[in-house]
Design a protein around this motif. Structure first.
Motif, PDB file in Angstrom:
ATOM      1  N   ASN A  13      22.199  37.056  34.884  1.00  0.00           N
ATOM      2  CA  ASN A  13      22.835  36.175  35.898  1.00  0.00           C
ATOM      3  C   ASN A  13      22.013  34.798  35.773  1.00  0.00           C
ATOM      4  N   VAL A  14      22.976  33.711  35.813  1.00  0.00           N
ATOM      5  CA  VAL A  14      22.529  32.527  35.430  1.00  0.00           C
ATOM      6  C   VAL A  14      22.901  31.471  36.503  1.00  0.00           C
ATOM      7  N   GLY A  15      22.338  31.265  37.368  1.00  0.00           N
ATOM      8  CA  GLY A  15      22.729  30.198  38.512  1.00  0.00           C
ATOM      9  C   GLY A  15      22.610  28.702  38.156  1.00  0.00           C
ATOM     10  N   ILE A  16      23.728  28.008  38.344  1.00  0.00           N
ATOM     11  CA  ILE A  16      23.655  26.324  38.595  1.00  0.00           C
ATOM     12  C   ILE A  16      23.393  25.809  39.744  1.00  0.00           C
ATOM     13  N   LEU A 287      14.289  37.142  39.877  1.00  0.00           N
ATOM     14  CA  LEU A 287      14.433  36.029  39.425  1.00  0.00           C
ATOM     15  C   LEU A 287      13.449  35.452  38.523  1.00  0.00           C
ATOM     16  N   LEU A 288      13.736  34.731  37.367  1.00  0.00           N
ATOM     17  CA  LEU A 288      12.840  33.935  36.715  1.00  0.00           C
ATOM     18  C   LEU A 288      12.829  32.629  36.990  1.00  0.00           C
ATOM     19  N   TYR A 289      11.891  32.042  37.557  1.00  0.00           N
ATOM     20  CA  TYR A 289      11.890  30.820  38.480  1.00  0.00           C
ATOM     21  C   TYR A 289      12.371  29.779  37.543  1.00  0.00           C
ATOM     22  N   ALA A 290      13.325  28.963  38.021  1.00  0.00           N
ATOM     23  CA  ALA A 290      13.783  27.546  37.196  1.00  0.00           C
ATOM     24  C   ALA A 290      12.563  26.701  36.702  1.00  0.00           C
ATOM     25  N   TYR A 291      11.572  26.759  37.335  1.00  0.00           N
ATOM     26  CA  TYR A 291      10.565  25.710  37.057  1.00  0.00           C
ATOM     27  C   TYR A 291       9.621  26.558  36.355  1.00  0.00           C
ATOM     28  N   HIS A 292       9.551  27.766  35.915  1.00  0.00           N
ATOM     29  CA  HIS A 292       8.860  28.475  35.024  1.00  0.00           C
ATOM     30  C   HIS A 292       9.408  28.455  33.768  1.00  0.00           C
ATOM     31  N   ILE A 293      10.857  28.835  33.680  1.00  0.00           N
ATOM     32  CA  ILE A 293      11.338  29.318  32.374  1.00  0.00           C
ATOM     33  C   ILE A 293      11.229  28.133  31.383  1.00  0.00           C
ATOM     34  N   THR A 294      11.479  26.699  31.968  1.00  0.00           N
ATOM     35  CA  THR A 294      11.432  25.505  31.098  1.00  0.00           C
ATOM     36  C   THR A 294      10.105  25.272  30.455  1.00  0.00           C
ATOM     37  N   GLU A 295       8.892  26.021  30.653  1.00  0.00           N
ATOM     38  CA  GLU A 295       7.871  25.956  30.237  1.00  0.00           C
ATOM     39  C   GLU A 295       7.333  27.125  29.095  1.00  0.00           C
ATOM     40  N   MET A 296       8.587  28.198  29.087  1.00  0.00           N
ATOM     41  CA  MET A 296       7.986  29.538  28.381  1.00  0.00           C
ATOM     42  C   MET A 296       8.654  29.492  26.820  1.00  0.00           C
ATOM     43  N   THR A 297       8.094  30.198  26.356  1.00  0.00           N
ATOM     44  CA  THR A 297       8.443  30.505  24.749  1.00  0.00           C
ATOM     45  C   THR A 297       9.444  31.570  24.683  1.00  0.00           C
ATOM     46  N   ASP A 298      10.091  31.771  23.494  1.00  0.00           N
ATOM     47  CA  ASP A 298      11.260  32.663  23.321  1.00  0.00           C
ATOM     48  C   ASP A 298      10.309  34.184  23.815  1.00  0.00           C
ATOM     49  N   GLU A 299       9.307  34.165  23.183  1.00  0.00           N
ATOM     50  CA  GLU A 299       8.579  35.459  23.191  1.00  0.00           C
ATOM     51  C   GLU A 299       8.229  35.822  24.734  1.00  0.00           C
ATOM     52  N   GLU A 300       7.688  34.852  25.393  1.00  0.00           N
ATOM     53  CA  GLU A 300       7.396  35.054  26.792  1.00  0.00           C
ATOM     54  C   GLU A 300       8.884  35.393  27.463  1.00  0.00           C
ATOM     55  N   ILE A 301       9.907  34.606  27.314  1.00  0.00           N
ATOM     56  CA  ILE A 301      10.970  34.857  27.956  1.00  0.00           C
ATOM     57  C   ILE A 301      11.509  36.381  27.857  1.00  0.00           C
ATOM     58  N   GLU A 302      11.642  37.021  26.378  1.00  0.00           N
ATOM     59  CA  GLU A 302      11.999  38.293  26.149  1.00  0.00           C
ATOM     60  C   GLU A 302      11.044  39.249  26.819  1.00  0.00           C
ATOM     61  N   ALA A 303       9.974  38.885  26.753  1.00  0.00           N
ATOM     62  CA  ALA A 303       8.753  39.996  27.549  1.00  0.00           C
ATOM     63  C   ALA A 303       8.942  40.086  28.875  1.00  0.00           C
ATOM     64  N   ASN A 315      20.388  43.373  38.059  1.00  0.00           N
ATOM     65  CA  ASN A 315      20.750  42.343  38.166  1.00  0.00           C
ATOM     66  C   ASN A 315      19.356  41.071  37.867  1.00  0.00           C
ATOM     67  N   ILE A 316      19.413  40.508  36.905  1.00  0.00           N
ATOM     68  CA  ILE A 316      18.491  39.757  36.368  1.00  0.00           C
ATOM     69  C   ILE A 316      18.523  38.479  36.163  1.00  0.00           C
ATOM     70  N   ARG A 317      17.976  37.443  37.023  1.00  0.00           N
ATOM     71  CA  ARG A 317      18.506  36.215  37.264  1.00  0.00           C
ATOM     72  C   ARG A 317      17.454  34.938  36.671  1.00  0.00           C
ATOM     73  N   THR A 318      18.058  33.954  36.454  1.00  0.00           N
ATOM     74  CA  THR A 318      17.285  32.758  36.264  1.00  0.00           C
ATOM     75  C   THR A 318      18.211  31.495  36.703  1.00  0.00           C
ATOM     76  N   ARG A 332      15.945  26.764  26.532  1.00  0.00           N
ATOM     77  CA  ARG A 332      15.357  27.918  27.330  1.00  0.00           C
ATOM     78  C   ARG A 332      16.509  29.032  28.059  1.00  0.00           C
ATOM     79  N   ILE A 333      17.464  28.491  28.560  1.00  0.00           N
ATOM     80  CA  ILE A 333      18.467  29.130  29.105  1.00  0.00           C
ATOM     81  C   ILE A 333      19.265  30.071  28.013  1.00  0.00           C
TER      82      ILE A 333
END
Length: 346
Positions: A13-16, A287-303, A315-318, A332-333
């Motif tokens: 679930n991706v919020g705008i 929720l994966l915080y909007a201010y965290h995901i922008t600094e994460m690698t593909d591998e970190e997001i996947e983990a 329900n898994i969100r960013t 990153r999205i």
């Protein structure tokens, strides 16, 4: 697309954030709020650009007059400050607890529609509906409210949390009046848009972030009774959805006393999946915080996604907004969606 893990469907679930729309439309947030034509232009350009990037995964956001959580507060007399290029806000207007009680008594039977901001929302949403006939836009879309504790704090200011110790009886009187007003506003909005005052299906929604400032040991006195009153007044046989940010793990054990059926912790740095589960068995999203995901690698997001999925969260969100777009981090999205591919069944 459909995703399954251990027989349960999971939903990315991706919020705008709405701040991306004036940014992409090249207008200020104040213009987005006050100028219907510039508001419409921003929604049109914004949705087109977002769909170019995420159209495979996401639906365009329904246009509305700028989302405002303080509609109810404006309707009872709060002054709305509209900065040039940031979100509108309100300023507390009761200097002590006695004045807070007096204000709410004076405004007990107020006409929620009798103010210029309310009329602006009606006019703007009507215009947007004409511009975007493919969407169903509510006459009061964007004109929102907060829960009892948050509303009370926005009237009284942070001293409310001292009043609880100094004059608890007067605080209860104040909270009862505030809750009554919030409930009446919600019923008024429902009447205005032509739906039943009391829901019998779906979920009754409550957002009350500032409740988390009240110590856990005081929740059963100063929070839960007012939440129950709210839910009981607005829904019969419905689910109870609660959004409350920045909570402590120790507060979560009280959610069952408000008969919450789904909890949304959103931004809550003290919470982990583990300590939420230790303190409540109520379903919650993550929720994966909007201010965290922008600094994460593909591998970190996947983990991060794998941990949430394997914990049984469905329900898994960013979220993303102006910041991610302006920093060129929309990839990153896409990485967030890519992390779910291993669970995809169709």
């Amino acid at each position: 697309m459909k995703y399954i893990y251990n027989g349960k469907e999971i939903t990315p679930n991706v919020g705008i954030y709405h701040d991306i729309y004036p940014y992409l439309g090249n207008v200020t947030e104040k213009e987005f709020y006050l100028d219907a034509e510039k508001c419409a232009k921003s929604w049109k350009i914004g949705n087109e650009k977002i769909m170019e990037v995420l159209g495979e995964h996401i639906k365009p956001r329904t246009p509305s007059c700028m989302p405002l959580s303080y509609g109810h507060l404006v309707s009872i007399g709060a002054h709305l400050n509209v900065p040039e290029d940031s979100e509108p806000n309100v300023i507390p207007f009761a200097h002590d607890i006695d004045e807070a009680v007096s204000v709410m008594k004076e405004r007990r039977n107020i006409d929620f529609s009798d103010n210029d901001i309310f009329r602006h929302y009606i006019e703007t949403n009507k215009y947007l509906q004409e511009v975007f006939p493919e969407f169903k836009i509510s006459p009061l879309a964007g004109y929102g409210m907060e829960g009892v504790i948050t509303t009370a704090e926005l009237i009284r200011g942070q001293d409310l949390f001292c009043d609880i110790y100094d004059d608890p009886e007067k605080v209860h009187e104040f909270l009862s009046l505030v809750n009554e007003s919030v409930i009446n506003f919600s019923k008024f909005v429902r009447r205005f848009i032509g739906v039943p005052e009391i829901q019998t299906t779906g979920s009754v929604y409550l957002a009350d972030d500032f409740a988390s400032i009240i110590p856990p040991s005081m929740w059963d006195e100063f929070v839960i009774p007012y939440w129950n009153e709210y839910y009981e007044a607005l829904g019969k046989g419905c689910n109870r959805f609660l959004h409350c940010e920045n909570t402590y793990p120790e507060q979560l054990k009280y959610l069952k006393d408000a008969k919450i059926t789904h909890y949304q912790p959103s931004v809550a740095d003290r919470l982990t999946i583990e300590n939420v589960k230790e303190n409540t068995d109520i379903p919650f999203d993550w929720l994966l915080y909007a201010y965290h995901i922008t600094e994460m690698t593909d591998e970190e997001i996947e983990a991060w996604v794998d941990k949430a999925v394997q914990a049984g969260i469905t329900n898994i969100r960013t979220q993303f907004g102006k910041y991610a777009w302006s920093k060129g981090r929309m990839d990153r999205i896409l990485a967030f969606y890519k992390a779910f591919e291993k669970y995809r069944v169709e």
